[in-house]
Write an enzyme that holds these catalytic residues in place. Structure first.
Site, PDB file in Angstrom:
ATOM      1  N   ASP B  11      40.408  81.049 137.719  1.00 29.55           N
ATOM      2  CA  ASP B  11      40.228  79.633 138.024  1.00 29.55           C
ATOM      3  C   ASP B  11      41.517  78.898 137.668  1.00 29.55           C
ATOM      4  O   ASP B  11      42.056  79.066 136.574  1.00 29.55           O
ATOM      5  CB  ASP B  11      39.072  79.044 137.204  1.00 29.55           C
ATOM      6  CG  ASP B  11      37.722  79.494 137.750  1.00 29.55           C
ATOM      7  OD1 ASP B  11      37.688  80.077 138.839  1.00 29.55           O
ATOM      8  OD2 ASP B  11      36.704  79.255 137.073  1.00 29.55           O
ATOM      9  N   ASP B 130      27.823  80.055 148.105  1.00 33.94           N
ATOM     10  CA  ASP B 130      27.080  79.963 146.846  1.00 33.94           C
ATOM     11  C   ASP B 130      25.612  79.718 147.211  1.00 33.94           C
ATOM     12  O   ASP B 130      25.320  78.821 147.994  1.00 33.94           O
ATOM     13  CB  ASP B 130      27.561  78.768 146.010  1.00 33.94           C
ATOM     14  CG  ASP B 130      29.039  78.888 145.628  1.00 33.94           C
ATOM     15  OD1 ASP B 130      29.561  80.014 145.644  1.00 33.94           O
ATOM     16  OD2 ASP B 130      29.647  77.848 145.318  1.00 33.94           O
TER      17      ASP B 130
END
Lengths: 193, 251
Positions: B11, B130
């Protein structure tokens, strides 16, 4: 040594330039015929769709220049496919250097093939010091079947050409610039030809 | 044989790695380039950079980072986070990214998948999805799982395949962060119903979870973050265990 990466607006050329840098050489990006003709080693990259890449080659007149080159030329991925007679992708006529037609994987396997597979039946100075069944990185939906110009094979549903060679012309379906230390060794072998 | 891929995910915020990263041997664990290099040497098959910055300069910072990663790293990498146009993708690929991953922008404008695949080729377009299970139905969510959509996971995955996606990165929001294993049932349905590679994400906690997601989940690749960042799992040990379980890997 003067290394030119043919820059015709198709694909990820930065990675190849960087890989050559990591080997201690410098490459220039060019689409100038005079500069390409004067190079010691020429890399012909390509990522993307075949017919639009071929269109760009024609626009810059490089489609006539490349088959005439006398120094070592390495086509990578789509670059290798465009050096063949023809590719099914976009019904595209290629440069006709390698005498083979590129076809699509059938749906027995997942398409595109993405990831690390093995090379075998190695038969070219490109693979000096490389072991059978080493892993290399591939990402493609079309392939060149095995032909008399085949110098490396890979199996994905079928056994096909992952490297081709004819005289001073070399092609790899895999990405040496993304294939870790094995790929760097192959790239170095090419630069040392 | 085509091997199963192990993919650490980093990330990124404002050009730096977020989440504590416990790579003791690194000079600067917040430097994505150094971390990426360490992972490639540790045997990672591929890397994913997920940009979560929200600043105005986000695009420029990410493009610069991609260039630095490409300069140093000799394995493929994918870049995702906030990508919503042909121009975004063009810059990232030009700078050396191998693939890009799009998520919300594809839901908002499905035509984007066709446009990107047409211009750059399916092979470099990953669609990230997702989803979480609500009353036995897998519902696609946005904004890191906060906002539900009307879309069913399997329908949406099939649609993006048809539109030209080259790969699906499926994160189960029910499994993400639990360290309880991947969503293997949903993964195996995706793998059987689609003919493009599927990356499993969300739930990695131990080595057996990876074995299970390749065997039961039929995944083509598995992505994880914290188990790698905190050295709970060493990639070399993981691959050895996969090989012992007759799962093809690059060692």
């Amino acid at each position: 040594m003067k290394i030119v990466i043919i820059n015709y607006g198709a694909g990820n050329i930065q990675s190849i330039k960087f890989a050559i840098q990591r080997l201690g050489y410098e490459a220039i990006l060019s689409n100038d015929p005079e500069e390409i003709k004067a190079a010691d080693k020429i890399i012909f990259p390509g990522v993307g769709e075949a017919s639009s890449a071929m269109h760009k080659l024609r626009d810059s007149g490089l489609d006539h220049l490349i088959p005439e080159l006398k120094q070592p030329v390495l086509g990578i991925c789509l670059g290798m496919q465009l050096m063949c007679n023809y590719t099914e992708e976009g019904n595209t006529k290629g440069l006709g250097i390698f005498d083979v037609d590129v076809i699509r994987f059938d749906n027995q396997v997942k398409v595109p093939q993405i990831g690390w597979n093995q090379i075998e039946s190695l038969d070219s100075p490109l693979f000096e010091g490389i072991l059978e069944k080493e892993h290399i990185y591939l990402v493609h939906s079309y392939y060149a079947p095995v032909t008399k110009n085949t110098v490396a094979k890979t199996r994905y549903g079928v056994a096909y050409s992952t490297a081709l060679q004819k005289g001073n012309f070399y092609g790899t379906q895999f990405h040496p610039e993304k294939s870790s230390v094995v790929g760097e060794k192959i790239l170095k072998n090419f630069l040392k030809l | 044989m085509l091997t199963k891929r192990i993919i650490p995910c980093l990330d990124i915020k404002n050009g730096r790695t977020v989440k504590g990263v416990n790579f003791v041997d690194l000079r600067d664990a917040g430097d994505p380039v150094e971390l990426a290099d360490a992972y490639s040497k540790a045997g990672a098959d591929e890397l994913v950079f997920l940009d979560i910055s929200a600043t105005e300069e986000r695009r420029k910072t990410l493009a610069e980072l991609v260039l630095k990663v490409a300069e140093k790293v000799n394995i493929p990498f994918t870049v995702g986070g906030g990508i919503s146009s042909i121009e975004d993708v063009d810059v990232l690929l030009q700078n050396g990214a191998d693939k890009v991953s799009i998520n919300s922008s594809a839901v908002k404008n499905p035509q984007l998948v066709n446009d990107l695949a047409g211009k750059f080729g399916s092979q470099c377009i990953t669609v990230a999805i997702d989803a979480k299970q609500i009353d036995d139905k897998w519902v696609v969510h946005l904004v890191g799982g906060k906002v539900p959509t009307e879309l069913d996971l399997f329908d949406w995955a099939k649609e993006v395949e048809k539109r030209g996606a080259g790969e699906i990165l499926f994160t189960s929001m029910d499994h993400d962060g639990t360290k309880d294993g991947f969503a293997n049932e949903a993964l195996s349905i995706l793998s059987e119903e689609l003919n493009i590679p599927i990356i499993a994400s969300g739930g990695a906690g131990n080595v057996q979870h990876f074995v299970d997601t390749f065997k039961e989940g039929k995944a083509d690749a598995a992505l994880a973050a914290s188990v790698f960042h905190f050295k709970e799992i060493e990639i070399k040990d993981l691959k050895k265990k996969l090989q012992d379980n007759k799962i093809p890997v690059r060692l």
